[in-house]
Design a protein around this motif. Structure first.
Motif, PDB file in Angstrom:
ATOM      1  N   ASP A  82      23.862  20.100  11.350  1.00 50.38           N
ATOM      2  CA  ASP A  82      24.946  20.343  10.386  1.00 50.38           C
ATOM      3  C   ASP A  82      25.440  21.785  10.485  1.00 50.38           C
ATOM      4  OD1 ASP A  82      24.984  17.786   9.444  1.00 50.38           O
ATOM      5  OD2 ASP A  82      23.711  18.183   7.696  1.00 50.38           O
ATOM      6  N   TRP A  85      27.455  22.069  13.774  1.00 51.80           N
ATOM      7  CA  TRP A  85      28.747  21.392  13.688  1.00 51.80           C
ATOM      8  C   TRP A  85      29.688  22.121  12.734  1.00 51.80           C
ATOM      9  CZ3 TRP A  85      31.765  18.908  16.484  1.00 51.80           C
ATOM     10  CH2 TRP A  85      32.814  18.140  15.985  1.00 51.80           C
ATOM     11  N   GLU A  86      29.144  22.688  11.665  1.00 53.04           N
ATOM     12  CA  GLU A  86      29.996  23.459  10.751  1.00 53.04           C
ATOM     13  C   GLU A  86      30.548  24.681  11.467  1.00 53.04           C
ATOM     14  OE1 GLU A  86      29.957  25.692   6.393  1.00 53.04           O
ATOM     15  OE2 GLU A  86      28.107  24.863   7.207  1.00 53.04           O
ATOM     16  N   ARG A  88      31.188  24.883  14.619  1.00 54.16           N
ATOM     17  CA  ARG A  88      32.245  24.397  15.516  1.00 54.16           C
ATOM     18  C   ARG A  88      33.529  24.116  14.746  1.00 54.16           C
ATOM     19  NH1 ARG A  88      35.827  24.293  17.943  1.00 54.16           N
ATOM     20  NH2 ARG A  88      36.442  23.090  19.788  1.00 54.16           N
ATOM     21  N   LYS A  89      33.421  23.556  13.565  1.00 51.51           N
ATOM     22  CA  LYS A  89      34.617  23.279  12.766  1.00 51.51           C
ATOM     23  C   LYS A  89      35.295  24.580  12.326  1.00 51.51           C
ATOM     24  CE  LYS A  89      32.671  20.546   9.735  1.00 51.51           C
ATOM     25  NZ  LYS A  89      32.544  19.644   8.552  1.00 51.51           N
ATOM     26  N   GLY A  92      37.104  25.891  15.258  1.00 48.18           N
ATOM     27  CA  GLY A  92      38.283  25.051  15.450  1.00 48.18           C
ATOM     28  C   GLY A  92      39.370  25.404  14.453  1.00 48.18           C
ATOM     29  N   GLY A  93      38.967  25.712  13.214  1.00 48.58           N
ATOM     30  CA  GLY A  93      39.921  26.158  12.209  1.00 48.58           C
ATOM     31  C   GLY A  93      40.541  27.499  12.571  1.00 48.58           C
TER      32      GLY A  93
END
Length: 287
Positions: A82, A85-86, A88-89, A92-93
């Motif tokens: 988690d 992945w956070e 990575r997000k 991405g943002g």
């Protein structure tokens, strides 16, 4: 970050990458194999323990504890993933936010010097944030018992963001953008700080020490007691069996340790430098 074909089973099974946990665990696996063989020898040939002795019932304990340790490791790996992945997000943002700001500024700005400034400063934020997150001292900023060099210098991502906002405000004062346009740009500018703060939260807040230490101790003592219960049944085969069980359990913990900090230099960490380079390329195309 490692590039691979998710459908290529043969390569996964028979190819050993330098990030494979078996390479990291190999010395201790050899030690556990020797330990298990010695315990097996002592039980069978020295103490001559048979199937009617009470020690032969130790696997009952292992069966009950196996369920507990599996729940702990599942929670551990899920929590670590988690965090990865956070991260990575968030990056991405940052990519989308940089693009949106560049697109809006490309339509609003007419002066080439102003466009040149943002063509350089927007990718600079991503590059500076990459370096900030890869600084080992960033991960220790919440510790009370250390004096960090980073605490005696200005926060570099904030300084880049400050330069951007001051430039935007100067454009407004010079009537190069309207008040409505300033409001539109404010949301994009605020997102930079939000992303930086969220990344720092992941970087400088590790898994609680007591939880991580307990799992490691649990795996160690669970593995160390396995030969006592299975030596009578397996003989010297207890050595490879115990080594394999340790490999599975310890590998899950090692994988969780690696990905819980997605902004490091490990093979499976996020390619933030590459993302920053892509942001630079995209911004230069837009402005």
């Amino acid at each position: 970050m490692i590039s691979y074909n998710t459908k290529d089973w043969f390569t996964f099974i028979f190819h050993f990458h330098k990030s494979d946990t078996v390479r990291k665990l190999f010395p201790i696996m050899i030690a556990i194999a020797i330990y298990s063989a010695i315990v097996g020898y002592l039980e069978i040939y020295y103490f001559k323990i048979g199937k009617n002795d009470y020690i032969h019932n130790i696997p009952i304990m292992h069966g009950m504890l196996g369920f507990v340790i599996s729940l702990l490791l599942v929670f551990r790996t899920n929590t670590a993933y988690d965090r990865w992945w956070e991260g990575r997000k968030l990056w991405g943002g940052l990519v989308n936010n940089s693009r949106n700001l560049a697109i809006k500024l490309s339509a609003m700005l007419k002066d080439e010097n102003d466009r040149k400034f943002f063509r350089k400063i927007i990718p600079t934020y991503a590059n500076v944030l990459h370096k900030h997150l890869h600084d080992s001292e960033t991960s220790r900023q919440l510790f009370d018992d250390v004096d960090l060099e980073i605490d005696h210098h200005k926060h570099k991502p904030n300084q880049v963001k400050r330069m951007m906002f001051h430039k935007i405000n100067d454009l407004y004062d010079a009537n190069k953008i309207t008040g409505e346009q300033l409001i539109i740009l404010n949301d994009e500018l605020q997102a930079f700080t939000d992303i930086c703060g969220a990344c720092e939260r992941i970087k400088n807040t590790p898994i609680p020490y007591s939880y991580s230490a307990f799992i490691k101790k649990f795996i160690f003592f669970y593995t160390m007691t396995l030969p006592f219960g299975y030596s009578v049944s397996l003989g010297y085969l207890v050595a490879p069996v115990v080594v394999f069980i340790f490999y599975v359990l310890a590998s899950l913990e090692l994988i969780a340790e690696e990905i819980e900090d997605p902004f490091g230099e490990d093979e499976n960490d996020l390619p933030t430098k590459k993302i920053a380079e892509n942001i630079k390329k995209h911004v230069e195309e837009l402005i």
